[in-house]
Scaffold this motif. Structure first.
Motif, mmCIF file in Angstrom:
data_model
loop_
_atom_site.group_PDB
_atom_site.id
_atom_site.type_symbol
_atom_site.label_atom_id
_atom_site.label_comp_id
_atom_site.label_asym_id
_atom_site.label_seq_id
_atom_site.Cartn_x
_atom_site.Cartn_y
_atom_site.Cartn_z
ATOM 1 N N SER A 140 0.816 -1.213 0.000
ATOM 2 C CA SER A 140 0.000 0.000 0.000
ATOM 3 C C SER A 140 0.851 1.265 0.000
ATOM 4 C CB SER A 140 -0.932 0.008 1.218
ATOM 5 O OG SER A 140 -0.194 -0.146 2.402
ATOM 6 N N PHE A 145 -1.817 6.840 2.695
ATOM 7 C CA PHE A 145 -2.473 6.412 3.932
ATOM 8 C C PHE A 145 -2.336 7.479 5.011
ATOM 9 C CE2 PHE A 145 -2.394 4.422 8.108
ATOM 10 C CZ PHE A 145 -3.526 3.606 8.085
ATOM 11 N N THR A 149 -5.598 9.436 6.440
ATOM 12 C CA THR A 149 -5.943 9.278 7.858
ATOM 13 C C THR A 149 -5.688 10.569 8.630
ATOM 14 O OG1 THR A 149 -3.736 8.310 8.271
ATOM 15 C CG2 THR A 149 -5.579 6.777 7.943
ATOM 16 N N VAL A 161 0.579 3.667 10.317
ATOM 17 C CA VAL A 161 1.437 3.614 9.133
ATOM 18 C C VAL A 161 2.801 3.008 9.454
ATOM 19 C CG1 VAL A 161 2.513 5.896 9.359
ATOM 20 C CG2 VAL A 161 2.127 4.941 7.079
ATOM 21 N N ALA A 278 -8.359 3.385 3.917
ATOM 22 C CA ALA A 278 -7.250 4.255 3.505
ATOM 23 C C ALA A 278 -6.042 3.456 3.026
ATOM 24 C CB ALA A 278 -6.847 5.172 4.653
ATOM 25 N N GLU A 279 -5.989 2.137 3.378
ATOM 26 C CA GLU A 279 -4.856 1.328 2.937
ATOM 27 C C GLU A 279 -5.142 0.604 1.625
ATOM 28 O OE1 GLU A 279 -5.133 -2.405 3.144
ATOM 29 O OE2 GLU A 279 -7.216 -1.823 3.357
#
Length: 374
Positions: A140, A145, A149, A161, A278-279
């Motif tokens: 990812s 991310f 986020t 992360v 988000a990933e």
């Protein structure tokens, strides 16, 4: 000339733009245009084994950096990326990081394995391979991310992360292919993982070293991307199947890894699932994975654990998988932020503010209840 800002406007631009430029120049090089060959010959360049003159094969630093240096540059990237993996992660960030990393990895592994059961794992539907699927779906975009986020999630989402960054590089893909039956020697895993581990060790031992190595995490990307592109020929990729495969891979990555990520966070009673969606992207640096895997396969063949024919199959699909993953990067760079925005709206309709930590909400409620009782 604002070259950098223009590149940054392209999704995954630091990876994609140099890759495409390298492929374009190599396509011209492989066309063996008479006037270019005449210039190179007049300058004293040496001919290739086939008797041609190519500007990417003039030797010296030029060839080492722009044509044959991809593996060294990828290794340097992995070293620098490892140095940024912080082992000092808070409990909630650790929990979310483990959940989203495992859900993404297992989703990519499951899809890749299922694909190999129904199609040719090396060149199946739309020209996709299990290698391309797993590499794209399990790796990812950490920067995306963090940005998503940071805007729509809370602090523990952003902190996740640090764990999610473990999927940078080819190690997880190598592990998945090993579980699917491709026999790689243990030393192949060590050779891929060692630069990451050494970087991680140094980065966690000394904050100044971590700060020193941080630029290398992005600085090396355009260089190894260009070198990877310099091994490709656009003529092999200008067909609807290649474009269709890359876009399909991107859609699968956002849809499947995003939904599974949301489901897993719900299962573990996380009120907001922003981190799970988000990933759901493909990192630009995932395009380096096929080349690394092909190198590991060659090592496996030399040690007798893999047939020469099988190792050659990995080598044959490396360029195609690279361009498919690059297209997936572009696709997810559009779809993943859109999915986060839609999910944030969905949560807010249910009264869930993804930017607030749950434990903070609970403390707030407890204070209100105390004041009410008084």
């Amino acid at each position: 000339m604002r070259i950098m800002k223009t590149i940054q406007k392209v999704p995954g631009g630091l990876m994609v733009v140099p890759l495409m430029l390298g492929a374009l120049l190599n396509t011209i090089d492989q066309a063996h245009l008479p006037f270019i060959e005449s210039i190179l010959k007049a300058l004293g360049a040496s001919p290739t084994e086939n008797g041609y003159y190519e500007f990417f094969k003039i030797g010296g630093f030029t060839e080492a950096l722009f044509k044959t240096g991809s593996l060294t540059l990828i290794a340097m990237f992995l070293f620098c990326a490892g140095s940024q993996m912080d082992l000092k992660v808070g409990g909630k960030s650790l929990k979310k990081g483990v959940l989203v990393t495992l859900s993404k990895y297992l989703t990519g592994l499951t899809v890749g394995y299922t694909f190999s059961l129904f199609f040719d794992p090396m060149n199946g539907l739309l020209g996709l391979s299990s290698l391309a699927i797993i590499a794209a779906m399990t790796n990812s975009n950490g920067g995306m991310f963090a940005a998503l986020t940071g805007q729509y999630g809370n602090r523990s989402d952003v902190g996740a992360v640090a764990i999610l960054s473990l999927n940078d590089g080819p190690f997880f893909t190598l592990l998945a292919l090993g579980m699917m039956g491709s026999q790689f020697p243990f030393i192949a895993f060590i050779s891929v993982l060692l630069p990451i581990l050494i970087g991680m060790l140094l980065g966690n031992l000394d904050q100044e070293l971590r700060d020193f190595l941080k630029p290398g995490e992005t600085l090396t990307i355009p260089f190894f991307s260009f070198a990877l592109g310099a091994g490709m020929n656009f003529i092999n990729f200008f067909n609807p199947k290649v474009v269709g495969a890359g876009v399909t891979l991107g859609i699968m990555t956002t849809l499947l890894t995003g939904l599974i990520g949301i489901g897993v966070l719900k299962l573990f009673r996380e009120k907001s699932q922003i981190a799970g969606i988000a990933e759901a992207s493909t990192a630009g640096n995932a395009a380096a994975t096929p080349t690394a895997i092909a190198t590991a396969a060659a090592a496996a063949a030399n040690s007798g654990l893999m047939s020469t024919q099988r190792a050659q199959e990995f080598q044959n699909i490396a360029d195609l998988a690279t361009i498919q993953i690059s297209l997936s990067t572009l696709t997810t760079a559009i779809l993943c932020p859109l999915a986060v925005i839609l999910w944030d709206r969905h949560q807010r309709k249910k009264g869930i503010d993804g930017t607030r930590e749950e434990f903070k909400q609970q403390k707030h409620v407890s204070k209100d209840s105390q004041s009410a009782s008084q």
